[in-house]
Scaffold this motif. Structure first.
Motif, PDB file in Angstrom:
ATOM      1  N   ALA A 136     -40.984  61.884  16.228  1.00 20.51           N
ATOM      2  CA  ALA A 136     -39.725  61.874  16.969  1.00 20.51           C
ATOM      3  C   ALA A 136     -39.326  63.303  17.286  1.00 20.51           C
ATOM      4  O   ALA A 136     -39.618  64.220  16.522  1.00 20.51           O
ATOM      5  CB  ALA A 136     -38.635  61.191  16.151  1.00 20.51           C
ATOM      6  N   GLY A 138     -35.776  65.318  18.962  1.00 19.52           N
ATOM      7  CA  GLY A 138     -34.434  65.191  19.506  1.00 19.52           C
ATOM      8  C   GLY A 138     -33.399  65.692  18.527  1.00 19.52           C
ATOM      9  O   GLY A 138     -33.689  66.526  17.662  1.00 19.52           O
ATOM     10  N   THR A 152     -33.644  60.522  20.532  1.00 18.26           N
ATOM     11  CA  THR A 152     -34.614  61.136  21.446  1.00 18.26           C
ATOM     12  C   THR A 152     -33.903  61.614  22.701  1.00 18.26           C
ATOM     13  O   THR A 152     -32.871  61.068  23.090  1.00 18.26           O
ATOM     14  CB  THR A 152     -35.731  60.144  21.827  1.00 18.26           C
ATOM     15  OG1 THR A 152     -35.143  59.038  22.508  1.00 18.26           O
ATOM     16  CG2 THR A 152     -36.487  59.671  20.594  1.00 18.26           C
ATOM     17  N   SER A 154     -34.725  61.661  26.143  1.00 14.75           N
ATOM     18  CA  SER A 154     -35.565  61.235  27.258  1.00 14.75           C
ATOM     19  C   SER A 154     -34.675  60.577  28.312  1.00 14.75           C
ATOM     20  O   SER A 154     -33.455  60.581  28.206  1.00 14.75           O
ATOM     21  CB  SER A 154     -36.635  60.251  26.767  1.00 14.75           C
ATOM     22  OG  SER A 154     -36.010  59.095  26.234  1.00 14.75           O
TER      23      SER A 154
END
Length: 175
Positions: A136, A138, A152, A154
């Protein structure tokens, strides 16, 4: 006289035997003391020095050790801050026989969740690594007893929950 030589020889034998017993006792004491040394104490003895740490999965990080906790190592490597669980360490290269026990009882009890919670409070951007790569990346949202949550970054932000047991390292920011 022959008697003098005999007594001198007996005295030398007794002295040699006492020395041997003494050396054996010292060796036993050193072995017993060494058997109580933990890996974190060995690594703590090398604070501010670079050591090579091979992680589960084969990745090697040359870390400039800054802080060592009860079950974690923190430091800088390749321009990033690293937090490594001791359980993820396969091998360490570059240690001498030097050790240093953490003098503070309170700090001795701090597990890896303590620095992770500090990172979560600051909402740091992190990269969570495992044996096979990145799990992961973030913002660290929170840390439970045996897991952490990462949001995250994205197109479709999601929360990834990662068991602490799966983590080989957490990287955070440039050093």
């Amino acid at each position: 006289m022959r008697w003098d030589a005999l007594f001198a020889d007996l005295q030398a034998q007794a002295s040699a035997q006492r020395q041997e017993v003494f050396e054996s006792s010292v060796a036993e004491a050193v072995a017993l003391e060494w058997s109580r040394v933990e890996l974190v104490d060995r690594i703590r003895g090398h604070t501010s020095q670079p050591i090579a740490i091979r992680l589960r999965g084969g990745e090697t990080v040359t870390l400039d050790v800054r802080t060592v906790g009860s079950d974690w190592i923190a430091g800088g490597a390749a321009g990033y801050q690293w937090l490594i669980p001791v359980g993820a360490v396969d091998m360490v290269k570059g240690l001498t026989r030097r050790t240093q026990v953490e003098p503070s009882q309170a700090r001795r009890r701090l597990s890896i969740t303590s620095p992770l919670r500090a990172l979560a409070e600051a909402r740091h951007h992190i990269v969570v690594r495992c044996e096979t790569g990145v799990l992961a990346e973030g913002a660290l949202l929170g840390v439970g007893r045996d897991f952490l949550d990462v949001r995250t970054e994205s197109d479709y932000p999601t929360i990834r929950t990662v068991p602490l047991a799966a983590i080989t390292a957490v990287c955070s920011g440039r050093s």
